[in-house]
Write an enzyme that holds these catalytic residues in place. Structure first.
Site, PDB file in Angstrom:
ATOM      1  N   GLY A  87       0.813  -1.211   0.000  1.00 51.41           N
ATOM      2  CA  GLY A  87       0.000   0.000   0.000  1.00 51.41           C
ATOM      3  C   GLY A  87       0.845   1.258   0.000  1.00 51.41           C
ATOM      4  N   LEU A  88       0.329   2.304   0.659  1.00 51.78           N
ATOM      5  CA  LEU A  88       0.994   3.603   0.735  1.00 51.78           C
ATOM      6  C   LEU A  88       1.299   4.168  -0.651  1.00 51.78           C
ATOM      7  CD1 LEU A  88       3.472   2.975   3.708  1.00 51.78           C
ATOM      8  CD2 LEU A  88       1.259   4.142   3.775  1.00 51.78           C
ATOM      9  N   CYS A  89       0.333   4.031  -1.557  1.00 56.76           N
ATOM     10  CA  CYS A  89       0.517   4.566  -2.909  1.00 56.76           C
ATOM     11  C   CYS A  89      -0.724   5.344  -3.349  1.00 56.76           C
ATOM     12  CB  CYS A  89       0.856   3.462  -3.899  1.00 56.76           C
ATOM     13  SG  CYS A  89      -0.172   1.986  -3.795  1.00 56.76           S
ATOM     14  N   GLY A  90      -1.325   6.068  -2.404  1.00 58.99           N
ATOM     15  CA  GLY A  90      -2.470   6.916  -2.743  1.00 58.99           C
ATOM     16  C   GLY A  90      -3.675   6.109  -3.188  1.00 58.99           C
ATOM     17  N   PHE A  92      -4.012   4.454  -5.918  1.00 59.62           N
ATOM     18  CA  PHE A  92      -3.606   3.523  -6.981  1.00 59.62           C
ATOM     19  C   PHE A  92      -4.464   2.250  -6.980  1.00 59.62           C
ATOM     20  CE2 PHE A  92      -1.071  -0.156  -8.305  1.00 59.62           C
ATOM     21  CZ  PHE A  92      -0.650   0.230  -9.558  1.00 59.62           C
TER      22      PHE A  92
END
Length: 286
Positions: A87-90, A92
């Protein structure tokens, strides 16, 4: 002073978060360069292969694609959903999940829809409400053409043996580091060639055009899936780099606000102490 201690703890926590998000941004930026170079180098080959296939197909009968171009009444659909393992990709992953649910509920309402997920995040959410026949998280551990070709061959076999009447790929197409475009491509059956005007190919083919095109179709399909996953891979790092950049900026802003609050509170505490000392001295004098 308890309030000041609380603010100091928050400032320390935010500084630690800034270090993490900044490091993740730099890591994603380094990975993005490699992934971007790979997809940029591959796109011309993929486009030329598709162009050649279309040019040849336009001169042949409509059933030139053989089993891979067979149009059937759509009763059972397979969606290949490409997300990321982390995760941690907005937005996406959420954008792909929303598009998948939208297609299931709107485009294929009343039909049997199953999923093949590539990426842990999509599988974690979609498997709760929909049938996932297989999850291929391992693809991103070693993203090579040979590994993706095995999945593509599996999809081709499922279509040819009649398990599914239509197969689509849903993924994020890489545009730049800040922009990812949700893309839905029909994988099988092969779309009919829409030629504009008369196609004139003054070539001598050896072997025949039919044999060439039947050889090219499986390779083209494998390349199509590989390009989609490569696109998604580059888009993931672009989205994560952008998300971590924004997170770092937000953390800096919050840190600055807390420092201002801390300094104001500290100044107020010092002022109160001075007033108490002055007040005590005045009381002694009186």
């Amino acid at each position: 002073m308890a309030n000041l201690k609380e603010i100091r703890n928050r400032i320390t926590s935010i500084k630690s978060t800034m270090q993490i998000t900044s490091a993740m941004k730099m890591v994603s930026a380094a990975k993005l360069k490699k992934a971007q170079d790979a997809i940029t180098a591959m796109r011309p080959y993929s486009s030329k292969l598709t162009e050649l296939l279309q040019s040849l197909s336009a001169t042949l009968d409509s059933d030139a694609g053989g089993a891979y171009s067979t149009e059937r009444e759509v009763k059972k659909v397979l969606l290949v959903v490409v997300t990321s393992n982390r995760g941690l990709c907005g937005g996406f992953n959420s954008s792909i999940i929303k598009e998948s649910i939208k297609r299931i509920n709107e485009n294929y309402n009343g039909k049997k829809v199953e999923l093949l997920t590539i990426g842990k995040k999509g599988n974690d959410i979609l498997s709760k409400d929909y049938t996932v026949i297989e999850n291929r998280n391992d693809i991103f551990d070693d993203l090579t053409f040979d590994n993706v070709a095995k999945v593509a061959q599996q999809l081709m076999d499922l279509f040819v043996n009649g398990s599914y009447d239509k197969i689509e790929i849903i993924y994020n197409r890489f545009k730049n580091a800040a922009t990812q475009i949700v893309q839905t491509e029909q994988f099988l059956p092969i779309k009919p060639i829409e030629s504009e005007g008369t196609v004139n190919l003054d070539y001598i083919f050896e072997p025949s055009k039919e044999e060439i095109i039947l050889e090219l179709i499986p390779k083209s399909l494998k390349t199509q899936l590989y390009k989609a996953i490569r696109d998604s891979f580059a888009a993931e790092h672009g989205a994560r780099m952008t998300a971590m950049h924004k997170a770092t900026d937000n953390a800096k802003e919050l840190r600055d606000d807390l420092l201002l609050t801390y300094n104001k509170a500290r100044q107020a505490a010092i002022t109160n102490e001075i007033l108490e000392i002055v007040g005590g001295a005045e009381a002694l004098n009186n």
